[in-house]
Design a protein around this motif. Structure first.
Motif, PDB file in Angstrom:
ATOM      1  N   LEU A 196      89.148  31.954  42.469  1.00 26.07           N
ATOM      2  CA  LEU A 196      89.460  31.498  43.993  1.00 26.07           C
ATOM      3  C   LEU A 196      88.940  32.700  44.787  1.00 26.07           C
ATOM      4  O   LEU A 196      88.152  32.298  45.720  1.00 26.07           O
ATOM      5  N   ALA A 197      89.256  33.745  44.472  1.00 25.96           N
ATOM      6  CA  ALA A 197      88.650  35.055  45.000  1.00 25.96           C
ATOM      7  C   ALA A 197      87.329  35.245  45.399  1.00 25.96           C
ATOM      8  O   ALA A 197      86.597  35.728  46.070  1.00 25.96           O
ATOM      9  N   ASP A 198      86.545  35.099  43.986  1.00 33.18           N
ATOM     10  CA  ASP A 198      85.267  35.186  44.017  1.00 33.18           C
ATOM     11  C   ASP A 198      84.493  34.071  44.925  1.00 33.18           C
ATOM     12  O   ASP A 198      83.689  34.278  45.617  1.00 33.18           O
ATOM     13  N   HIS A 199      84.965  32.939  44.986  1.00 31.84           N
ATOM     14  CA  HIS A 199      84.370  31.787  45.763  1.00 31.84           C
ATOM     15  C   HIS A 199      84.556  32.125  47.299  1.00 31.84           C
ATOM     16  O   HIS A 199      83.665  31.815  48.146  1.00 31.84           O
ATOM     17  N   GLU A 200      85.959  32.942  47.492  1.00 34.51           N
ATOM     18  CA  GLU A 200      86.034  33.015  48.941  1.00 34.51           C
ATOM     19  C   GLU A 200      85.107  34.154  49.386  1.00 34.51           C
ATOM     20  O   GLU A 200      84.553  34.188  50.381  1.00 34.51           O
ATOM     21  N   ALA A 201      84.893  35.085  48.527  1.00 34.89           N
ATOM     22  CA  ALA A 201      83.796  36.438  49.047  1.00 34.89           C
ATOM     23  C   ALA A 201      82.461  35.744  49.034  1.00 34.89           C
ATOM     24  O   ALA A 201      81.808  36.186  49.961  1.00 34.89           O
TER      25      ALA A 201
ATOM     26  N   TRP B  48      80.006  24.959  57.378  1.00 34.11           N
ATOM     27  CA  TRP B  48      79.928  24.476  55.940  1.00 34.11           C
ATOM     28  C   TRP B  48      80.767  25.432  54.995  1.00 34.11           C
ATOM     29  O   TRP B  48      81.542  24.787  54.296  1.00 34.11           O
ATOM     30  N   PHE B  49      80.541  26.595  55.294  1.00 31.02           N
ATOM     31  CA  PHE B  49      80.958  27.710  54.471  1.00 31.02           C
ATOM     32  C   PHE B  49      82.388  28.188  54.796  1.00 31.02           C
ATOM     33  O   PHE B  49      82.547  29.274  55.560  1.00 31.02           O
ATOM     34  N   LEU B  50      83.509  27.574  54.777  1.00 28.73           N
ATOM     35  CA  LEU B  50      84.614  27.877  55.045  1.00 28.73           C
ATOM     36  C   LEU B  50      85.579  27.851  53.771  1.00 28.73           C
ATOM     37  O   LEU B  50      85.705  27.296  52.767  1.00 28.73           O
ATOM     38  N   GLY B  51      86.473  28.859  54.172  1.00 30.05           N
ATOM     39  CA  GLY B  51      87.612  29.144  52.845  1.00 30.05           C
ATOM     40  C   GLY B  51      87.010  29.392  51.499  1.00 30.05           C
ATOM     41  O   GLY B  51      86.208  30.546  51.399  1.00 30.05           O
ATOM     42  N   SER B  52      87.149  28.551  50.484  1.00 29.41           N
ATOM     43  CA  SER B  52      86.373  28.635  49.258  1.00 29.41           C
ATOM     44  C   SER B  52      85.365  27.702  48.924  1.00 29.41           C
ATOM     45  O   SER B  52      84.770  27.763  47.814  1.00 29.41           O
ATOM     46  N   ARG B  53      84.768  27.148  49.999  1.00 27.84           N
ATOM     47  CA  ARG B  53      83.697  26.197  49.792  1.00 27.84           C
ATOM     48  C   ARG B  53      82.385  26.995  49.605  1.00 27.84           C
ATOM     49  O   ARG B  53      81.599  27.225  50.569  1.00 27.84           O
ATOM     50  N   SER B  54      82.001  27.550  48.596  1.00 29.08           N
ATOM     51  CA  SER B  54      80.703  28.501  48.421  1.00 29.08           C
ATOM     52  C   SER B  54      79.744  27.622  48.128  1.00 29.08           C
ATOM     53  O   SER B  54      78.838  28.189  47.181  1.00 29.08           O
ATOM     54  N   TRP B  55      79.404  26.516  48.506  1.00 30.80           N
ATOM     55  CA  TRP B  55      78.199  25.749  47.910  1.00 30.80           C
ATOM     56  C   TRP B  55      77.985  24.774  49.170  1.00 30.80           C
ATOM     57  O   TRP B  55      78.835  24.359  50.004  1.00 30.80           O
TER      58      TRP B  55
ATOM     59  N   GLU C  41      75.171  26.298  38.372  1.00 30.76           N
ATOM     60  CA  GLU C  41      75.919  26.586  37.225  1.00 30.76           C
ATOM     61  C   GLU C  41      76.061  27.978  36.753  1.00 30.76           C
ATOM     62  O   GLU C  41      76.930  28.488  36.097  1.00 30.76           O
ATOM     63  N   ARG C  42      75.298  28.826  37.818  1.00 26.16           N
ATOM     64  CA  ARG C  42      75.219  30.306  37.480  1.00 26.16           C
ATOM     65  C   ARG C  42      74.985  30.786  38.594  1.00 26.16           C
ATOM     66  O   ARG C  42      74.217  30.373  39.540  1.00 26.16           O
ATOM     67  N   ARG C  43      75.785  31.929  39.067  1.00 21.11           N
ATOM     68  CA  ARG C  43      75.316  32.741  40.223  1.00 21.11           C
ATOM     69  C   ARG C  43      74.785  34.373  40.021  1.00 21.11           C
ATOM     70  O   ARG C  43      75.576  34.835  38.946  1.00 21.11           O
ATOM     71  N   VAL C  44      74.186  34.618  40.702  1.00 24.19           N
ATOM     72  CA  VAL C  44      73.829  36.196  40.581  1.00 24.19           C
ATOM     73  C   VAL C  44      74.516  36.840  41.823  1.00 24.19           C
ATOM     74  O   VAL C  44      74.419  36.332  43.020  1.00 24.19           O
ATOM     75  N   LEU C  45      75.228  37.765  41.526  1.00 24.78           N
ATOM     76  CA  LEU C  45      75.972  38.559  42.701  1.00 24.78           C
ATOM     77  C   LEU C  45      75.904  39.829  42.722  1.00 24.78           C
ATOM     78  O   LEU C  45      75.714  40.314  41.653  1.00 24.78           O
ATOM     79  N   ALA C  46      75.718  40.419  44.014  1.00 27.13           N
ATOM     80  CA  ALA C  46      75.698  41.937  44.223  1.00 27.13           C
ATOM     81  C   ALA C  46      76.966  42.370  44.974  1.00 27.13           C
ATOM     82  O   ALA C  46      77.178  41.434  46.018  1.00 27.13           O
ATOM     83  N   ARG C  47      77.846  43.118  44.417  1.00 28.88           N
ATOM     84  CA  ARG C  47      78.860  43.432  45.111  1.00 28.88           C
ATOM     85  C   ARG C  47      79.105  44.989  45.404  1.00 28.88           C
ATOM     86  O   ARG C  47      78.674  45.732  44.807  1.00 28.88           O
ATOM     87  N   ASP C  48      79.734  45.175  46.521  1.00 30.06           N
ATOM     88  CA  ASP C  48      80.040  46.623  46.803  1.00 30.06           C
ATOM     89  C   ASP C  48      81.506  47.155  46.087  1.00 30.06           C
ATOM     90  O   ASP C  48      82.078  46.356  45.289  1.00 30.06           O
ATOM     91  N   ALA C  49      81.670  48.442  46.107  1.00 28.53           N
ATOM     92  CA  ALA C  49      82.927  49.016  45.413  1.00 28.53           C
ATOM     93  C   ALA C  49      84.136  48.227  45.792  1.00 28.53           C
ATOM     94  O   ALA C  49      84.860  48.322  44.858  1.00 28.53           O
ATOM     95  N   ASP C  50      84.236  47.650  46.855  1.00 32.95           N
ATOM     96  CA  ASP C  50      85.295  46.727  47.296  1.00 32.95           C
ATOM     97  C   ASP C  50      85.520  45.299  47.091  1.00 32.95           C
ATOM     98  O   ASP C  50      86.362  44.684  47.117  1.00 32.95           O
ATOM     99  N   GLY C  51      84.267  44.966  46.305  1.00 42.63           N
ATOM    100  CA  GLY C  51      84.203  43.340  45.725  1.00 42.63           C
ATOM    101  C   GLY C  51      83.535  42.513  46.714  1.00 42.63           C
ATOM    102  O   GLY C  51      83.524  41.445  46.569  1.00 42.63           O
ATOM    103  N   VAL C  52      83.341  43.320  48.037  1.00 42.19           N
ATOM    104  CA  VAL C  52      82.582  42.421  48.910  1.00 42.19           C
ATOM    105  C   VAL C  52      81.208  41.864  48.225  1.00 42.19           C
ATOM    106  O   VAL C  52      80.505  42.713  47.919  1.00 42.19           O
TER     107      VAL C  52
END
Ligand SMILES: CC(C)(COP(=O)(O)OP(=O)(O)OC[C@H]1O[C@@H](n2cnc3c(N)ncnc32)[C@H](O)[C@@H]1OP(=O)(O)O)[C@@H](O)C(=O)NCCC(=O)NCCS
Length: 188
Positions: A17-22, A37-44, A50-61
């Protein structure tokens, strides 16, 4: 800054859930016209990847994101397997510094790993040069039928010419069939 960036490829079912929210928070910033459209945890916005590529900073943002999903689409009289690619976004404060290029290189690796013949995406006209610069081919003459994105109820049928792009992955570009495209779905 870039030293602190951590890249990852995540399967959809592994997202918390935290990933979707971020991810949602990034998409709302990168697509301000569609932030409702992009509210709460609606990350699409259409089909869930089916796969995501993510870049995060040290805080997980989440600083950058792309989603991929395999699907068959109709091209002319043939069915073609593509890795539909979308939700391409870099944090506004980091745009123009090469992160989009890094993101698309990682998207290409994901498409290669999935062994799809082609990547496919729909881009706004002003984004076509960005993708063309990174190996995507613009199908400028091709008309595509698809189901529009929507966060509220059923998506409506849409037809558009221009902005449709193909990346040769496991097949050469010459193998892309001639004719109009029918997605028979929403895009990622
Ligand atoms: C589009 C986006 C992902 C690009 O990411 P970015 O980090 O700004 O791009 P980069 O700095 O890595 O640029 C890579 C190359 O593309 C070029 N480029 C970037 N945006 C471009 C644009 N809109 N038009 C033409 N070229 C562009 C850059 O000049 C650079 O070229 P170079 O390597 O020859 O110098 C980013 O601007 C973004 O998130 N925009 C908002 C969301 C969006 O529109 N997503 C795409 C939906 S189709």
């Amino acid at each position: 800054m870039t030293d602190d960036i951590r890249w990852e490829v995540v399967e959809e079912s592994a997202l918390t859930l935290a990933d979707h929210e971020a991810i949602t928070a990034l998409l709302a910033q990168a697509f301000p016209d569609w932030s409702h459209w992009f509210l709460g945890s609606r990350s699409w916005s259409g089909m869930q990847p089916e796969r995501r590529v993510l870049a995060r900073d040290a805080d997980g943002v989440v600083l950058a994101h792309v989603g991929v999903r395999r699907m068959f689409i109709s091209v002319g009289s043939e069915d073609v397997l593509v890795g539909d690619t979308g939700l391409v976004a870099v944090s506004p404060r980091l745009q123009g510094a090469g992160m989009g290029r890094d993101l698309l290189e990682r998207a290409r690796s994901v498409l290669e790993g999935l062994d799809v013949p082609f990547g496919f995406l729909g881009a706004g006209e002003d984004r076509v040069p960005f993708y063309a610069n990174l190996g995507w081919h613009h199908l400028d003459e091709v008309v595509t039928d698809y189901t529009a994105f929507t966060a509220e109820g059923a998506g409506m049928p849409m037809t558009e010419q221009g902005g449709w792009m193909v990346l040769p992955v496991a097949s050469p570009l010459e193998d892309w069939p001639a004719g109009p495209v029918r997605l028979n779905a929403q895009q990622v």
